[in-house]
Design a protein around this motif. Structure first.
Motif, short mmCIF file in Angstrom:
data_model
loop_
_atom_site.label_atom_id
_atom_site.label_comp_id
_atom_site.label_asym_id
_atom_site.label_seq_id
_atom_site.Cartn_x
_atom_site.Cartn_y
_atom_site.Cartn_z
N GLY A 200 -1.92 -34.69 -19.90
CA GLY A 200 -1.35 -35.99 -19.58
C GLY A 200 0.09 -35.90 -19.08
N GLU A 201 0.44 -34.79 -18.47
CA GLU A 201 1.80 -34.57 -17.96
C GLU A 201 1.77 -34.43 -16.45
N LYS A 202 2.98 -34.45 -15.86
CA LYS A 202 3.12 -34.23 -14.42
C LYS A 202 4.15 -33.13 -14.20
N LEU A 203 3.94 -32.35 -13.15
CA LEU A 203 4.85 -31.26 -12.84
C LEU A 203 6.11 -31.79 -12.16
N ASP A 204 7.23 -31.11 -12.42
CA ASP A 204 8.51 -31.50 -11.83
C ASP A 204 9.18 -30.30 -11.18
N GLY A 205 8.41 -29.49 -10.51
CA GLY A 205 8.97 -28.34 -9.81
C GLY A 205 8.83 -27.04 -10.59
N VAL A 206 9.31 -25.99 -9.97
CA VAL A 206 9.20 -24.65 -10.54
C VAL A 206 10.46 -24.32 -11.33
N TRP A 207 10.27 -23.76 -12.51
CA TRP A 207 11.39 -23.33 -13.35
C TRP A 207 11.73 -21.87 -13.08
N GLU A 208 10.69 -21.03 -13.01
CA GLU A 208 10.91 -19.59 -12.82
C GLU A 208 9.71 -18.97 -12.13
N ILE A 209 9.97 -17.98 -11.28
CA ILE A 209 8.91 -17.22 -10.61
C ILE A 209 9.14 -15.75 -10.88
N ARG A 210 8.10 -15.06 -11.28
CA ARG A 210 8.15 -13.60 -11.44
C ARG A 210 7.09 -13.00 -10.54
N TYR A 211 7.53 -12.04 -9.76
CA TYR A 211 6.60 -11.38 -8.85
C TYR A 211 6.75 -9.88 -8.97
N PHE A 212 5.65 -9.20 -9.09
CA PHE A 212 5.65 -7.75 -9.19
C PHE A 212 4.79 -7.21 -8.05
N GLU A 213 5.38 -6.38 -7.23
CA GLU A 213 4.67 -5.82 -6.08
C GLU A 213 3.41 -5.09 -6.53
N GLN A 214 2.30 -5.41 -5.90
CA GLN A 214 1.01 -4.80 -6.22
C GLN A 214 0.69 -3.76 -5.16
N GLN A 215 0.09 -2.68 -5.57
CA GLN A 215 -0.37 -1.66 -4.64
C GLN A 215 -1.87 -1.83 -4.43
N PRO A 216 -2.35 -1.62 -3.22
CA PRO A 216 -3.78 -1.76 -2.97
C PRO A 216 -4.59 -0.73 -3.75
N VAL A 217 -5.78 -1.12 -4.13
CA VAL A 217 -6.70 -0.21 -4.81
C VAL A 217 -7.55 0.44 -3.74
N ARG A 218 -7.37 1.73 -3.58
CA ARG A 218 -8.08 2.46 -2.54
C ARG A 218 -9.14 3.36 -3.16
N ASN A 219 -10.29 3.38 -2.53
CA ASN A 219 -11.29 4.36 -2.92
C ASN A 219 -10.82 5.72 -2.46
N VAL A 220 -10.91 6.68 -3.33
CA VAL A 220 -10.59 8.05 -2.96
C VAL A 220 -11.85 8.86 -3.21
N MET A 221 -12.35 9.48 -2.17
CA MET A 221 -13.55 10.29 -2.31
C MET A 221 -13.14 11.74 -2.46
N MET A 222 -13.69 12.38 -3.46
CA MET A 222 -13.40 13.78 -3.68
C MET A 222 -14.69 14.58 -3.63
N ARG A 223 -14.57 15.78 -3.20
CA ARG A 223 -15.72 16.65 -3.15
C ARG A 223 -16.14 17.00 -4.57
N SER A 224 -17.40 16.83 -4.85
CA SER A 224 -17.93 17.13 -6.18
C SER A 224 -18.40 18.58 -6.22
N MET A 225 -17.99 19.28 -7.26
CA MET A 225 -18.44 20.66 -7.42
C MET A 225 -19.94 20.72 -7.66
N ALA A 226 -20.46 19.66 -8.26
CA ALA A 226 -21.89 19.65 -8.57
C ALA A 226 -22.74 19.14 -7.42
N MET A 227 -22.12 18.82 -6.30
CA MET A 227 -22.87 18.28 -5.16
C MET A 227 -23.87 19.31 -4.68
N ASP A 228 -25.05 18.85 -4.45
CA ASP A 228 -26.11 19.72 -3.97
C ASP A 228 -25.77 20.18 -2.56
N GLU A 229 -25.57 21.46 -2.37
CA GLU A 229 -25.17 22.02 -1.07
C GLU A 229 -26.25 21.83 -0.01
#
Length: 94
Positions: A38-67
């Motif tokens: 039952g309230e109304k907003l009256d603007g922003v008091w504080e903003i916190r932002y933390f730089e995010q790094q993208p989540v990248r798939n990293v493919m590695m060669r598996s030693m158990a991979m069937d040659e």
């Protein structure tokens, strides 16, 4: 090949889209919460932002991979995920 890292040539654009989506989500949730109490907003008091790094798939060669399997059979499509978050504290109207 020891590993493959995926990236995008549009990284800055995609980061900006993720940031704007996070801001819009924060605004919508704040309005909904205020309305629920039952309230109304009256603007922003504080903003916190933390730089995010993208989540990248990293493919590695598996030693158990069937040659006997060929490279085309062992390769999997990868993706890069861009996420962002923002913490916002809103003021309420008196």
């Amino acid at each position: 090949i020891n590993n493959i890292e995926f990236s995008s040539s549009k990284e800055s654009e995609l980061k900006q889209q993720a940031r704007m989506a996070a801001i819009k989500d924060a605004q919508q949730k704040a309005k909904s919460l205020a309305r629920g109490f039952g309230e109304k907003l009256d603007g922003v008091w504080e903003i916190r932002y933390f730089e995010q790094q993208p989540v990248r798939n990293v493919m590695m060669r598996s030693m158990a991979m069937d040659e006997s399997r060929g490279i085309d059979q062992s390769y999997q499509n990868g993706q890069v995920t861009y996420r962002d978050s923002v913490e916002v504290i809103y003021k309420l109207k008196d």
